[in-house]
Design an enzyme around this catalytic site. Structure first.
Site, PDB file in Angstrom:
ATOM      1  N   CYS A 191      -2.801   3.071   5.962  1.00  0.00           N
ATOM      2  CA  CYS A 191      -1.224   2.651   5.846  1.00  0.00           C
ATOM      3  C   CYS A 191      -0.919   3.462   4.344  1.00  0.00           C
ATOM      4  CB  CYS A 191      -0.871   1.368   5.931  1.00  0.00           C
ATOM      5  SG  CYS A 191       0.673   1.062   6.162  1.00  0.00           S
ATOM      6  N   HIS A 205      -3.304   0.316  11.122  1.00  0.00           N
ATOM      7  CA  HIS A 205      -4.199  -0.379  10.436  1.00  0.00           C
ATOM      8  C   HIS A 205      -5.460  -0.585  11.498  1.00  0.00           C
ATOM      9  CE1 HIS A 205      -1.904  -2.069   6.892  1.00  0.00           C
ATOM     10  NE2 HIS A 205      -1.024  -1.217   7.911  1.00  0.00           N
ATOM     11  N   GLU A 263      -8.218  -2.021  11.122  1.00  0.00           N
ATOM     12  CA  GLU A 263      -8.796  -3.248  10.781  1.00  0.00           C
ATOM     13  C   GLU A 263      -8.514  -4.704  11.625  1.00  0.00           C
ATOM     14  OE1 GLU A 263      -5.278  -3.528   7.834  1.00  0.00           O
ATOM     15  OE2 GLU A 263      -6.777  -2.123   8.842  1.00  0.00           O
TER      16      GLU A 263
END
Length: 619
Positions: free
Chosen positions: A408, A539, A541
């Site tokens: 990001c 993102h 994750e």
């Protein structure tokens, strides 16, 4: 075995004494253990704050803002649920006081209450109960079937003013669903005081007394302590809190959160819940394998000796929960590569020249960490603070060929650094960081509002398309060669399209774009120029799982331990466009053919029987 029940089962998790005691981990661990019995589990988090969602809250105040597939910005505990339970939740699985009051007020304005005086009881409490019952029926896993059990975690601590309506709602709820369908786990603190290390039970006694005074009686008490409970302490809690001694669980500090389910299981949590709720397991080979894999995960973590040093350069490093999903992603990828993660935190402002003048020691220590890193990661964030330090870290990674992963803001930082130092755009910047920059390489997305912050970003799962000529891209191959992927986004700014041609001419390739081909999503330097220089606007994750590492992080760790080239070589590049993306590719380290001997040796461990195996190799 078949499962038959007239009503859904509910497990409510409350907390006492202090907040942040670990209710989320205990709730997630309970759900995981039920999944190993073949039961379908969903989870709901109740947050008693007035915010509609977590989107506008500072990470330093409340930890990470977790983003779901539907774009919901929610509490970080929902990330724990998704990781442990391997489910996909929605914004409806996070209840806040703001959401409840908003719904009740809207109904009052429409006249739904037929002129009655709208009150906390029954209207607010009824709304909470209706919400839980409705969401508990929504399928959350690949079976697309209604869950058997719903775990409800109550945020805050018993006795908080803001929690009172939710506690009252749960008191009523136990009678609505029936005693045989309602189980309460209370998580409390057993502090150790004095030079002799005496464990004190009074905080737990008081907490349970307050809970019972509000009309709720715990079926199990999970006692958090730094050390295992002494038997006499356990007996005392059982006596004064009116629960069997078998229902007093000693949840002491463990080597990792992954050990908590095993700890709870060893103390009979599952058998107690099965008996209390009259549950019938539907065990299968898959459920047995799940439990076995989880045990192997914990054993592997305990036996690891080789480390991989990753430096995280961030804006909110003073509260590590601000980046909890990033940390978990690094852990999962490291474990799959048979490495113990050595994570060093660097506050981005400590890398800036001004810090050398104000605190030379901090400046020196920060750069010492960065220069000694096997990999540098720059995660997401907002605002100008620390961004110049991030740019310097990205430059160091690029010039010294240290594996780099940007997420990001880290994606935008990589673009700014490249523009300044390779494309000779000396004043290049993002309009978020400098509104008057003459080289606006990162700009505000045109469809985003400038007046409202909550829920107005580009949020949720979006499609990323790999362009033509990207077949040999490292990140695309890590994702299994698929032409498209879906990951979760949370941003307001994007790369300015007018500079893209200039960037690509100088070697910064945007190999992943949105479905229209207009928005830059993934950038990559060719592996011939850099061992691993990848950044994503999304993102990744948010989708990591303990047994399923994310491709971007897996590649990052492999590059940091100098095994990425061998791993990429082991992947079969033939028919990359026509081959369907298999479910395990992009989530496991896998091999289509015979793995290189060096890679097998590096990524192998022994299982319980002493047989050598490749960690996460494809079945």
């Amino acid at each position: 075995m078949s499962f038959s029940t007239n009503k859904k089962k509910y497990i409510v998790v409350t907390g006492g004494v202090i907040s942040g005691i670990g209710k989320g981990v205990i709730a997630s661990s309970t759900g995981l253990l039920l999944r190993t019995l073949g039961l379908r589990v969903t989870a709901i988090k109740i947050d008693p704050y007035l915010n509609i969602d977590a989107g506008t809250m500072s990470p330093l105040d409340h930890g990470e803002v977790f983003v779901l597939d539907d774009g919901g910005e929610v509490d970080l505990d929902l990330g724990n649920y998704e990781r442990f339970l391997d489910v996909t939740l929605s914004r409806e699985n996070n209840i806040t006081t703001g959401k409840v009051y908003q719904q009740v007020i809207e109904r009052e304005r429409k006249g739904d209450y037929l002129g009655k005086t709208v009150q906390v009881v029954p209207h607010i409490t009824d709304c909470i109960q209706d919400w839980i019952e409705r969401v508990a029926q929504i399928p959350v896993d690949s079976s697309n079937l209604e869950p058997d059990v719903c775990i409800v975690e109550m945020g805050g601590t018993v006795g908080d003013i803001e929690s009172a309506p939710f506690i009252e709602a749960m008191r009523q709820f136990q009678f609505r669903v029936g005693h045989e369908n309602f189980c309460l786990i209370h998580v409390s603190m057993v502090p150790i005081v004095g030079s002799v290390g005496e464990q004190k039970t009074k905080p737990t006694q008081n907490s349970v007394r307050d809970l019972r005074g509000l009309g709720l009686t715990p079926d199990l008490i999970a006692c958090r302590s730094s050390t295992p409970l002494n038997p006499d302490v356990q007996q005392k809690i059982s006596m004064f809190c009116h629960v069997p001694i078998s229902s007093v669980l000693a949840v002491h500090d463990c080597p990792s959160v992954y050990h908590v389910p095993l700890l709870l299981n060893s103390q009979g949590l599952v058998s107690t819940i099965i008996k209390r709720l009259n549950l019938v397991p539907r065990e299968s080979q898959a459920t047995v394998t799940l439990f076995s894999k989880w045990k192997q995960l914990c054993q592997r973590l305990e036996r690891l000796h080789d480390t991989v040093k990753i430096v995280l350069v961030g804006k909110y490093t003073y509260l590590h929960d601000s980046y909890i999903s990033v940390v978990k992603s690094l852990e999962h990828a490291s474990l799959s590569c048979n490495r113990k993660l050595k994570l060093e935190w660097v506050e981005a402002t400590d890398l800036e020249p001004e810090m050398q003048q104000s605190d030379a020691m901090k400046y020196h220590d920060a750069w010492k960490s960065v220069c000694g890193a096997s990999g540098i990661l720059i995660p997401g964030g907002f605002g100008v603070r620390g961004t110049e330090g991030m740019i310097l870290a990205a430059k160091h990674a690029r010039e010294n060929k240290i594996p780099y992963l940007g997420i990001c803001l880290g994606f935008q930082i990589a673009v700014i650094e490249f523009a300044r130092n390779v494309c000779d755009l000396e004043k290049a910047n993002s309009t978020e960081l400098d509104e008057d920059t003459p080289n606006d390489v990162v700009i505000f997305m045109p469809e985003i509002t400038t007046t409202h912050l909550g829920g107005t970003m580009r949020l949720g799962t979006k499609e990323t398309v790999f362009g033509k000529g990207t077949e040999t891209s490292a990140i695309r191959r890590l994702y299994g060669g698929s032409t498209t992927i879906h990951e979760r986004h949370r941003h307001r700014y994007e790369v300015n399209p007018k500079y893209v041609e200039q960037f690509e001419a100088n070697g910064l390739k945007f190999i992943g774009r949105d479905e229209k081909g207009e928005r830059m999503i993934i950038l990559e330097r060719d592996v011939k120029d850099h061992p691993y220089f990848i950044a994503t606007q999304f993102h990744p994750e948010y989708k990591t799982k303990p047994l399923k590492p994310i491709p971007t992080f897996l590649g990052f760790i492999l590059a940091a331990i100098n095994l990425l080239p061998e791993y990429l070589e082991s992947l079969n590049p033939q028919n990359i466009d026509s081959a369907p993306l298999k479910s395990n590719l992009g989530r496991y380290a896998s091999f289509d053919g015979e793995a290189p001997a060096e890679l097998v040796a590096a990524l192998s461990v022994k299982d319980e029987s002493g047989v050598k195996m490749v960690v996460n190799a494809k079945k």
